[in-house]
Design an enzyme around this catalytic site. Structure first.
Site, short mmCIF file in Angstrom:
data_model
loop_
_atom_site.label_atom_id
_atom_site.label_comp_id
_atom_site.label_asym_id
_atom_site.label_seq_id
_atom_site.Cartn_x
_atom_site.Cartn_y
_atom_site.Cartn_z
N LYS A 257 0.84 -1.21 0.00
CA LYS A 257 0.00 0.00 0.00
C LYS A 257 0.87 1.25 0.00
O LYS A 257 1.72 1.42 0.87
CB LYS A 257 -0.91 0.01 1.24
CG LYS A 257 -1.67 1.34 1.47
CD LYS A 257 -2.50 1.34 2.76
CE LYS A 257 -3.10 2.72 3.03
NZ LYS A 257 -3.87 2.79 4.29
N ASP A 262 -2.63 10.38 3.37
CA ASP A 262 -4.00 9.96 3.65
C ASP A 262 -4.70 11.02 4.49
O ASP A 262 -4.60 11.03 5.72
CB ASP A 262 -3.99 8.60 4.39
CG ASP A 262 -5.40 8.11 4.69
OD1 ASP A 262 -6.37 8.70 4.16
OD2 ASP A 262 -5.52 7.12 5.45
N LYS A 269 -9.84 13.22 8.15
CA LYS A 269 -9.29 12.89 9.47
C LYS A 269 -9.22 14.13 10.34
O LYS A 269 -9.14 15.25 9.83
CB LYS A 269 -7.86 12.34 9.29
CG LYS A 269 -7.79 10.94 8.74
CD LYS A 269 -6.35 10.46 8.72
CE LYS A 269 -6.25 9.05 8.14
NZ LYS A 269 -6.86 8.02 9.01
N ASP A 280 1.76 6.78 5.19
CA ASP A 280 0.79 5.78 4.76
C ASP A 280 1.22 5.07 3.47
O ASP A 280 0.45 4.31 2.88
CB ASP A 280 -0.58 6.44 4.59
CG ASP A 280 -1.74 5.49 4.85
OD1 ASP A 280 -1.51 4.44 5.49
OD2 ASP A 280 -2.86 5.79 4.41
N ASP A 339 -12.13 7.13 4.31
CA ASP A 339 -10.86 6.96 5.02
C ASP A 339 -10.44 5.49 5.08
O ASP A 339 -9.32 5.18 5.47
CB ASP A 339 -10.98 7.55 6.43
CG ASP A 339 -9.63 7.80 7.07
OD1 ASP A 339 -8.61 7.73 6.35
OD2 ASP A 339 -9.60 8.06 8.30
N GLU A 341 -9.47 3.69 2.73
CA GLU A 341 -9.07 3.72 1.32
C GLU A 341 -8.03 2.67 0.97
O GLU A 341 -7.92 2.26 -0.18
CB GLU A 341 -8.53 5.12 0.97
CG GLU A 341 -7.05 5.38 1.29
CD GLU A 341 -6.71 5.29 2.77
OE1 GLU A 341 -7.63 5.44 3.60
OE2 GLU A 341 -5.52 5.07 3.11
N ARG A 343 -7.79 -0.53 1.62
CA ARG A 343 -8.37 -1.77 1.09
C ARG A 343 -8.91 -1.55 -0.32
O ARG A 343 -8.96 -2.48 -1.11
CB ARG A 343 -9.45 -2.27 2.07
CG ARG A 343 -10.59 -1.33 2.27
CD ARG A 343 -11.40 -1.61 3.55
NE ARG A 343 -10.73 -1.12 4.76
CZ ARG A 343 -11.22 -1.25 5.97
NH1 ARG A 343 -12.38 -1.88 6.15
NH2 ARG A 343 -10.57 -0.77 7.01
N1 BES Z 1 -3.91 4.83 7.02
C1 BES Z 1 -4.99 4.60 7.90
C2 BES Z 1 -4.61 3.65 9.05
C3 BES Z 1 -3.79 4.26 10.14
C4 BES Z 1 -4.37 5.02 11.11
C5 BES Z 1 -2.45 3.99 10.23
C6 BES Z 1 -3.61 5.54 12.15
C7 BES Z 1 -1.69 4.49 11.25
C8 BES Z 1 -2.27 5.27 12.21
C9 BES Z 1 -6.17 3.98 7.15
O1 BES Z 1 -6.30 4.37 5.85
C10 BES Z 1 -7.39 4.38 7.89
O2 BES Z 1 -7.68 5.53 7.89
N2 BES Z 1 -8.09 3.43 8.50
C11 BES Z 1 -9.25 3.69 9.25
C12 BES Z 1 -10.27 2.66 8.89
C13 BES Z 1 -11.66 2.97 9.40
C14 BES Z 1 -12.22 4.19 8.69
C15 BES Z 1 -12.55 1.78 9.16
C16 BES Z 1 -8.89 3.60 10.73
O3 BES Z 1 -8.09 2.74 11.10
O4 BES Z 1 -9.38 4.42 11.48
ZN ZN Z 2 -4.60 4.98 4.86
MN MN Z 3 -7.45 6.18 5.70
#
Ligand code: BES
Ligand code: ZN
Ligand code: MN
Length: 485
Positions: A257, A262, A269, A280, A339, A341, A343
């Site tokens: 990825k 992000d 966010k 990311d 968010d 994204e 997947r």
């Molecule tokens: N890149 C983030 C995951 C992440 C969050 C990595 C904090 C490191 C620190 C990912 O794209 C994301 O935003 N995931 C969300 C998923 C949710 C919306 C289902 C998350 O983990 O909050």
């Molecule tokens: Zn992300």
């Molecule tokens: Mn995200």
């Protein structure tokens, strides 16, 4: 940095520092050294000034030992790979704090496996010497190299193998760290594509192809494209082939990825700490780090790296919560949260992976905040549709000190991804976030052996010492190496 192993007379080896791993009980080489120093080391231990405790260090200057500085490195209690690695890393960092240019490392007193130990020594010195390259003129590196001293000729041969392997792993980690640390206004999807192309230059085993958004549209990668839709930066699908074995050998496919920033998209966010979302893309960076290390080792294996590289932004073309998109596999996806994204770009890259008829596919992604809740910053989350693949990766993690822990992919979790308006929703609600994210990916990986590494906790360190770690390059390299023997 030059590394070489030797079993010559210890004090005859040209060096300005000698690193001596030892517990309170001196091994033969330490004992001989102690005698030549009129018992200086044993008296330091007797007095309690140096206890030999795991990862303890003490720098000594005693005239007469061929002008060498001696760095005592405590080993007591280091009885696992993980603890031994901590000891070696402490030794490497103590050594690089001195003005030493050339050192000799005593390969006795820690592990019985000379090849493994030497590989960790070389890796640790490479990673300890990494400094973020901001594009300005860098300081000349003073440390030039190390002789790894072993107790026998047989161990010397093993150690030489370990040194070149470990040095390559360290350099691969540093390459991944540098890409991770670069700010998102420099490290864009196009920048990653350029770097991936540069990797192939002058390398007969490596070919890089970069698919444009137009080409991805032709391939019907509607899910991936729905993420880059909201950014002015064009997305790319970067494909790096490393062919170290015969054409007919099935490749290991690594899918990384790379969301170069992000923001969350329309599901924006919160502001605090949002800068860290430049990291990311660390999954993609780790794939580039692995290819780097494969080139350096010339490993006889076939590997395909696939890096979906996009920026997740909320402009007027951005995907909106509730939008339904069609993935390359034909499955439709209801985007309930923009968010989630990672997947969405991975699923199309995983479908694309089918064409390589892979031996196994491993995706590496900073996918969920939830994995930090589960495992903190210590281990990666591992989820897999194949028990033997999972087992091999867990073992590689232990051996390389780059560990992961497995979580289940049970049907009850998959049920949480139900959608009224599409084949699948892109979020599964507040519970078990790491697992539901992997269940989403599992819908696209039914045709091959697959494992997913959620590295959101391990890819970088937050706070004052903020920076990319280069993980899981060590685990992946160990996995690849164990396949070629
Ligand atoms: N890149 C983030 C995951 C992440 C969050 C990595 C904090 C490191 C620190 C990912 O794209 C994301 O935003 N995931 C969300 C998923 C949710 C919306 C289902 C998350 O983990 O909050
Ligand atoms: Zn992300
Ligand atoms: Mn995200």
């Amino acid at each position: 940095m030059d590394f070489t192993a030797s079993s010559a007379q210890l004090l005859n080896i040209k060096a300005d520092s000698l690193i001596l791993p030892t517990g309170p009980q001196l091994k033969a080489s330490a004992d001989a050294l102690d005698k030549s120093l009129d018992g200086a080391i044993s008296s330091l231990i007797k007095s309690g000034d140096f206890k030999g405790k795991s990862a303890e260090t003490l720098v000594l200057h005693i005239p007469g030992v061929n002008g060498k500085r001696i760095i005592l490195l405590g080993t007591d209690g280091a009885d696992s790979p993980q603890k031994m690695i901590k000891v070696i890393e402490a030794g490497a960092s103590a050594l690089l704090k001195t003005p030493s240019a050339k050192a000799v490392w005593v390969g006795e007193g820690l592990s019985d496996d000379a090849e493994w130990e030497a590989s960790i020594v070389a890796r640790s010195l490479q990673t300890a010497s990494y400094k973020y390259d901001n594009g300005r003129k860098a300081d000349a590196k003073k440390f030039k190299g190390l002789t790894y001293w072993t107790t026998s000729k047989a161990n010397t041969a093993a150690a030489n193998k370990g040194l070149s392997y470990g040095s390559a792993v360290g350099n691969g980690m540093n390459a991944a760290r540098q890409l991770g640390n670069l700010p998102a206004n420099i490290c864009t999807p196009s920048y990653l594509a350029t770097q991936a192309k540069a990797l192939a230059k002058g390398q007969p085993k490596v070919t890089t192809t970069v698919l444009s958004e137009a080409q991805m549209k032709t391939l019907k990668m509607g899910s991936l494209l729905s993420v880059s839709a909201g950014s002015d930066q064009p997305g790319h699908l970067i494909v790096i082939k490393y062919q170290g074995a015969k054409v007919t050998a099935k490749p290991v496919v690594l899918v990384g990825k790379a969301v170069t920033f992000d923001s969350g998209g329309i599901s924006l966010k919160p502001g605090a700490g949002m800068d860290e979302m430049k990291y990311d893309m660390c999954g993609g960076a780790s794939v580039i780090g692995v290819i780097n290390a494969l080139i350096e080792t010339q490993m006889p294996i076939n590997v395909v790296g696939i890096i979906p590289a996009v920026e997740n932004m909320p402009n007027g073309h951005a995907t909106k919560p509730g939008d339904v998109v069609t993935s390359m596999s034909g499955q439709t996806i209801e985007v309930l949260n923009t968010d989630a994204e990672g997947r969405l770009i991975l699923c199309d890259a995983l479908t694309y992976a089918e064409r390589f008829k892979p031996d196994s596919v491993i995706d590496i992604a900073t996918l969920t905040g939830a994995v930090i809740g589960a495992l903190g910053k210590v281990g990666a989350g591992l989820l897999s549709n194949d028990d033997s693949l999972a087992e091999e990766l867990l073992n590689s993690g232990t051996r390389s000190g780059d560990r992961a822990w497995r979580l289940p992919l049970w049907d009850e979790y998959d049920d949480l991804l139900k959608s009224n308006f599409a084949d699948i929703a892109n979020i599964g609600g507040p519970q078990a976030g790491t697992i539901t994210a992997a269940c989403f990916l599992a819908r696209f990986t039914k045709k091959y052996r697959w494992a997913h590494l959620d590295i959101a906790g391990t890819a970088w360190v937050s706070g004052g010492e903020k920076g990319a770690t280069g993980r899981p390059v060590p685990m992946l390299m160990d996995y690849l190496r164990s396949k070629v023997g």
